[in-house]
Design an enzyme around this catalytic site. Structure first.
Site, PDB file in Angstrom:
ATOM      1  N   ASP A  66       0.851  -1.204   0.000  1.00 11.84           N
ATOM      2  CA  ASP A  66       0.000   0.000   0.000  1.00 11.84           C
ATOM      3  C   ASP A  66       0.884   1.250   0.000  1.00 11.84           C
ATOM      4  O   ASP A  66       1.007   1.936   1.007  1.00 11.84           O
ATOM      5  CB  ASP A  66      -0.906  -0.049   1.234  1.00 11.84           C
ATOM      6  CG  ASP A  66      -1.974   1.030   1.221  1.00 11.84           C
ATOM      7  OD1 ASP A  66      -2.188   1.660   0.160  1.00 11.84           O
ATOM      8  OD2 ASP A  66      -2.597   1.243   2.278  1.00 11.84           O
ATOM      9  N   LYS A  68       0.531   3.788  -2.320  1.00 13.67           N
ATOM     10  CA  LYS A  68      -0.244   4.942  -2.829  1.00 13.67           C
ATOM     11  C   LYS A  68       0.631   5.864  -3.666  1.00 13.67           C
ATOM     12  O   LYS A  68       0.802   7.055  -3.385  1.00 13.67           O
ATOM     13  CB  LYS A  68      -0.892   5.707  -1.682  1.00 13.67           C
ATOM     14  CG  LYS A  68      -1.861   4.877  -0.860  1.00 13.67           C
ATOM     15  CD  LYS A  68      -2.560   5.720   0.189  1.00 13.67           C
ATOM     16  CE  LYS A  68      -3.388   4.892   1.121  1.00 13.67           C
ATOM     17  NZ  LYS A  68      -2.599   4.119   2.100  1.00 13.67           N
ATOM     18  N   LEU A  69       1.176   5.323  -4.752  1.00 15.49           N
ATOM     19  CA  LEU A  69       2.080   6.101  -5.605  1.00 15.49           C
ATOM     20  C   LEU A  69       1.323   7.217  -6.330  1.00 15.49           C
ATOM     21  O   LEU A  69       0.161   7.055  -6.710  1.00 15.49           O
ATOM     22  CB  LEU A  69       2.742   5.195  -6.640  1.00 15.49           C
ATOM     23  CG  LEU A  69       3.548   4.000  -6.136  1.00 15.49           C
ATOM     24  CD1 LEU A  69       4.210   3.286  -7.308  1.00 15.49           C
ATOM     25  CD2 LEU A  69       4.590   4.418  -5.113  1.00 15.49           C
ATOM     26  N   ASP A  71       2.929  10.401  -9.067  1.00 17.95           N
ATOM     27  CA  ASP A  71       4.050  11.209  -9.552  1.00 17.95           C
ATOM     28  C   ASP A  71       3.840  11.388 -11.052  1.00 17.95           C
ATOM     29  O   ASP A  71       2.804  10.981 -11.588  1.00 17.95           O
ATOM     30  CB  ASP A  71       5.375  10.478  -9.248  1.00 17.95           C
ATOM     31  CG  ASP A  71       6.561  11.435  -9.110  1.00 17.95           C
ATOM     32  OD1 ASP A  71       6.659  12.380  -9.928  1.00 17.95           O
ATOM     33  OD2 ASP A  71       7.387  11.244  -8.208  1.00 17.95           O
ATOM     34  N   GLY A  73       4.079  10.457 -14.914  1.00 22.00           N
ATOM     35  CA  GLY A  73       3.871   9.121 -15.461  1.00 22.00           C
ATOM     36  C   GLY A  73       5.139   8.288 -15.569  1.00 22.00           C
ATOM     37  O   GLY A  73       5.163   7.114 -15.175  1.00 22.00           O
ATOM     38  N   ARG A 182     -14.619  -1.608  10.719  1.00 13.93           N
ATOM     39  CA  ARG A 182     -14.586  -1.586  12.180  1.00 13.93           C
ATOM     40  C   ARG A 182     -15.565  -2.616  12.750  1.00 13.93           C
ATOM     41  O   ARG A 182     -16.793  -2.449  12.618  1.00 13.93           O
ATOM     42  CB  ARG A 182     -14.959  -0.195  12.706  1.00 13.93           C
ATOM     43  CG  ARG A 182     -13.875   0.853  12.484  1.00 13.93           C
ATOM     44  CD  ARG A 182     -12.648   0.525  13.323  1.00 13.93           C
ATOM     45  NE  ARG A 182     -11.575   1.474  13.168  1.00 13.93           N
ATOM     46  CZ  ARG A 182     -10.555   1.357  12.296  1.00 13.93           C
ATOM     47  NH1 ARG A 182     -10.508   0.321  11.476  1.00 13.93           N
ATOM     48  NH2 ARG A 182      -9.583   2.238  12.268  1.00 13.93           N
ATOM     49  N   ARG A 212      -5.603  -1.602  12.738  1.00 14.05           N
ATOM     50  CA  ARG A 212      -5.637  -1.423  14.198  1.00 14.05           C
ATOM     51  C   ARG A 212      -6.584  -2.350  14.949  1.00 14.05           C
ATOM     52  O   ARG A 212      -6.187  -2.870  16.004  1.00 14.05           O
ATOM     53  CB  ARG A 212      -5.928   0.060  14.527  1.00 14.05           C
ATOM     54  CG  ARG A 212      -4.738   0.955  14.257  1.00 14.05           C
ATOM     55  CD  ARG A 212      -5.105   2.417  14.236  1.00 14.05           C
ATOM     56  NE  ARG A 212      -5.886   2.760  13.062  1.00 14.05           N
ATOM     57  CZ  ARG A 212      -6.264   3.987  12.732  1.00 14.05           C
ATOM     58  NH1 ARG A 212      -5.945   5.006  13.516  1.00 14.05           N
ATOM     59  NH2 ARG A 212      -6.946   4.216  11.636  1.00 14.05           N
TER      60      ARG A 212
HETATM   61  O1  LIG Z   1      -8.705   4.940   1.764  1.00 18.03           O
HETATM   62  C1  LIG Z   1      -7.872   4.286   2.429  1.00 18.03           C
HETATM   63  C2  LIG Z   1      -6.759   3.688   1.853  1.00 18.03           C
HETATM   64  C3  LIG Z   1      -5.904   2.977   2.634  1.00 18.03           C
HETATM   65  N1  LIG Z   1      -6.112   2.850   3.965  1.00 18.03           N
HETATM   66  C4  LIG Z   1      -5.139   2.053   4.744  1.00 18.03           C
HETATM   67  O2  LIG Z   1      -5.820   0.934   5.331  1.00 18.03           O
HETATM   68  C5  LIG Z   1      -5.386   0.715   6.669  1.00 18.03           C
HETATM   69  C6  LIG Z   1      -6.561   0.859   7.589  1.00 18.03           C
HETATM   70  O3  LIG Z   1      -6.107   0.809   8.913  1.00 18.03           O
HETATM   71  P1  LIG Z   1      -7.078   0.785  10.176  1.00 18.03           P
HETATM   72  O4  LIG Z   1      -6.149   0.743  11.343  1.00 18.03           O
HETATM   73  O5  LIG Z   1      -7.919  -0.466  10.059  1.00 18.03           O
HETATM   74  O6  LIG Z   1      -7.901   2.027  10.152  1.00 18.03           O
HETATM   75  C7  LIG Z   1      -4.260   1.725   6.935  1.00 18.03           C
HETATM   76  O7  LIG Z   1      -3.033   1.082   6.699  1.00 18.03           O
HETATM   77  C8  LIG Z   1      -4.482   2.814   5.883  1.00 18.03           C
HETATM   78  O8  LIG Z   1      -3.264   3.387   5.447  1.00 18.03           O
HETATM   79  C9  LIG Z   1      -7.200   3.432   4.537  1.00 18.03           C
HETATM   80  O9  LIG Z   1      -7.429   3.340   5.766  1.00 18.03           O
HETATM   81  N2  LIG Z   1      -8.062   4.133   3.750  1.00 18.03           N
END
Ligand SMILES: O=c1ccn([C@@H]2O[C@H](COP(=O)(O)O)[C@@H](O)[C@H]2O)c(=O)[nH]1
Length: 236
Positions: A66, A68-69, A71, A73, A182, A212
């Protein structure tokens, strides 16, 4: 891959948002067979976590990188080409047309799939307006998802509440990956567009990203297993 082809256990992706490779490996050992898919994001990647991608893949786990690049192209394309060698299944880029097009080019012929992050799940309409957009979150998510699909992106990162509408926009060949998950009774923290695991799957999400609520749980393995049970129930 259509939703029916996804192994039920792979639908839970646990975010290893931990401070070190040692802490991440300890968490993976603690979770054992209960988790098959892990996500490595900024915290671990910038703490030496990139070699863990291959290590986890060699041990039979899947990895979502993850990063999230975003920049120009050429830089995105070359960066993605380098990332294809790491052995990850998914890589995120922000859902801007130049970025998505370059990322799709960069991963051509490899096993890496690009996911486009539409609007972060920590954003609501007010946050989007503060960032200069004059659209509702749902409108921007839909527009970006449609662009992503047209550019050949494999999957969309969105909030669970957008899944029902996006499925109509992108069909069943494009994966819908949802953070903002959650379990009932857990703290939202900075997430603003949230749903329980069961409701997200019932809405049509393919993959749930949870960090988390699992890694900070008193018993992470029991928590992951409870989420799997909720997923199984929602799938019927
Ligand atoms: O829109 C987004 C894109 C990525 N994330 C990532 O997912 C996890 C979520 O973590 P929690 O602790 O369950 O909240 C985290 O690594 C974010 O960078 C996102 O939450 N939302």
């Amino acid at each position: 891959m259509t939703p029916a082809e996804i192994a039920p256990k792979d639908r839970l992706i646990v975010g290893l948002d931990l401070p070190s490779v040692d802490a991440a490996e300890a968490m993976v050992a603690r979770l054992g067979d209960s988790v098959t898919f892990y996500k490595i994001g900024y915290r671990l990647a910038y703490a030496g976590g990139l070699p863990l991608v291959a290590k986890l893949a060699d041990s039979g786990k899947k990895v979502f990188l993850d990063l999230k690049l975003h920049d120009i192209g050429n830089t995105v394309m070359q960066g993605v080409q380098s990332i294809t060698r790491l052995g990850a299944t998914f890589l995120t880029v922000h859902a801007y047309p130049q970025t998505m097009k370059a990322a799709v080019e960069g991963c051509a012929g490899s096993g890496l799939k690009i996911l486009a992050v539409t609007v972060l799940t920590s954003y609501n309409d007010d946050d989007l307006h503060a960032a200069g957009y004059r659209l509702h979150v749902s409108e921007l998510v839909e527009a970006r998802a449609a662009q992503a699909q047209a550019l050949g992106v494999a999957g969309i990162v969105c909030a669970p509440e957008e899944v029902g509408n996006l499925r109509k926009v992108v069909g069943h060949q494009t994966s819908l990956v949802t953070p903002g998950i959650r379990p009932a009774g857990t703290a939202a923290g900075d997430q603003k567009r949230i749903m329980t695991p069961g409701r997200a799957i019932a809405a049509g999400a393919d993959y749930l990203v949870v960090a988390r609520p699992v890694i900070e749980a008193v018993d992470p393995k029991a928590t992951a297993e409870a989420i799997h049970a909720e997923i199984a129930q929602a799938l019927g």
